[in-house]
Design an enzyme around this catalytic site. Structure first.
Site, short mmCIF file in Angstrom:
data_model
loop_
_atom_site.label_atom_id
_atom_site.label_comp_id
_atom_site.label_asym_id
_atom_site.label_seq_id
_atom_site.Cartn_x
_atom_site.Cartn_y
_atom_site.Cartn_z
N THR A 180 0.82 -1.21 0.00
CA THR A 180 0.00 0.00 0.00
C THR A 180 0.85 1.26 0.00
OG1 THR A 180 -1.73 -1.15 1.21
CG2 THR A 180 -1.72 1.23 1.40
N GLY A 232 -0.02 -2.83 5.56
CA GLY A 232 0.26 -4.11 6.20
C GLY A 232 -0.83 -5.12 5.93
N GLY A 234 -4.10 -6.21 6.13
CA GLY A 234 -5.29 -5.40 6.39
C GLY A 234 -6.28 -5.95 7.38
#
Length: 316
Positions: A180, A232, A234
């Site tokens: 992300t 990370g 999620g």
């Protein structure tokens, strides 16, 4: 970077994903490319803030740089789903009035973060998903991109490797969880803004949505405490409402930004088995970049003009 005569307090921090990023796992040339990108992006963002550009504009513009780059798992260069498609998520939040917008599971919009902003400013809703979000994008005049725009050989190879490992009964590579991108800022008007954009997890199925478009999990901003963008695994960030928890510990518990972030990322998440990290900024222009993985692509410039660029966990 800041002159003593200019006391305008602005700050910015960004991340490009956290995970198993260890020394020796990438070529010197690729590492140099990442560092140069991070340096350029953080410098551009800081200069925009110093010129008085609104934090909302800066967050969107810097995330768009990352969405346009195949180096990161957002926009062009996003990871593939199990079916070989792309499903993109993003969210943005402004800390003055807690305005927020998010999109999930979209596949034809070049800049998911721009669409998330459009949801915030051009609708009465916070989150739109799938076909509905795509229809809203068309109504808002967003250009439709063909699937091949988001495609890269690197991500296709990652999907093939992921499928091969899973079908062989092996543990899939840890890197499939991360990638992300996100930006947080304090602008010259004293507003805190946060934004996050992602392609999700390699090999994800069934319309899986992670924390990135979930306000309070992957993104949160409140002028009374801080702005946070997370990266990370999620599912853990959703369960532990990571971004909001950090802000709440400051707002209601009086914790400093660093202490709040450390407790959530290094204690709460680690105890739960959740991997990843956050970047955050507070109303004084202090920034923090905290992660519990081997690395996180990251950069920041605080209100004192101090710049930090890092990839690995052993870099200050």
């Amino acid at each position: 970077m800041m002159s003593a005569a200019d006391d305008t307090r602005v700050a910015i921090a960004l991340h490009g994903g956290a995970g198993t990023i260890e020394r020796g796992t990438m070529s010197e040339e690729l590492e140099a490319t990442y560092r140069a990108f991070l340096d350029d992006a953080i410098t551009r963002g800081f200069e925009k803030l110093r010129k008085g550009e609104p934090g909302l504009d800066v967050v969107v513009s810097i995330i768009q740089l990352m969405e346009d780059s195949p180096l990161f798992n957002a926009g062009r260069g996003a990871v593939y789903t199990w079916e070989g498609t792309h499903e993109l998520d993003a969210s943005i939040m402004h800390g003055e009035n807690l305005d927020a917008g998010a999109v999930a599971g979209i596949s034809t919009v070049k800049s998911p973060i721009a669409l998330a902003r459009a949801v915030m400013e051009g609708s009465s809703h916070v989150m739109l998903a799938g076909a509905g979000a795509e229809a809203f994008a068309l109504e808002q005049g967003f250009e439709v991109m063909p699937p091949e725009y988001f495609a890269t050989d690197r991500r296709r190879e990652a999907l093939d490797a992921y499928k091969a490992n899973e079908q062989a009964g092996l543990t899939p590579e840890a890197d499939h969880k991360f990638g992300t991108v996100g930006v947080v800022v304090l602008d010259a008007a004293g507003n805190l803004v946060a934004g996050t954009s992602t392609g999700g997890m390699t090999g994800k199925r069934w319309g899986r949505i992670g924390d990135s478009p979930v306000i309070g999990a992957g993104t949160y901003a409140d002028n009374r405490s801080c702005s946070v963008s997370a990266t990370g695994h999620g599912e853990y960030f959703i369960r532990h409402t990571v971004a909001r928890d950090i802000c709440a510990r400051m707002q209601f518990g009086g914790a400093t930004l660093e202490a709040a972030a450390n407790t959530v990322v290094m204690d709460e998440l680690v105890a739960a088995g959740g991997e990843g990290g956050i970047v955050a900024v507070d109303p004084t222009g202090e920034v923090t970049l905290i992660f519990n993985t081997a690395g996180m692509y990251r950069a920041s410039i605080n209100a004192s003009g101090e710049k930090t660029i890092g990839i690995y966990s052993d870099e200050s």
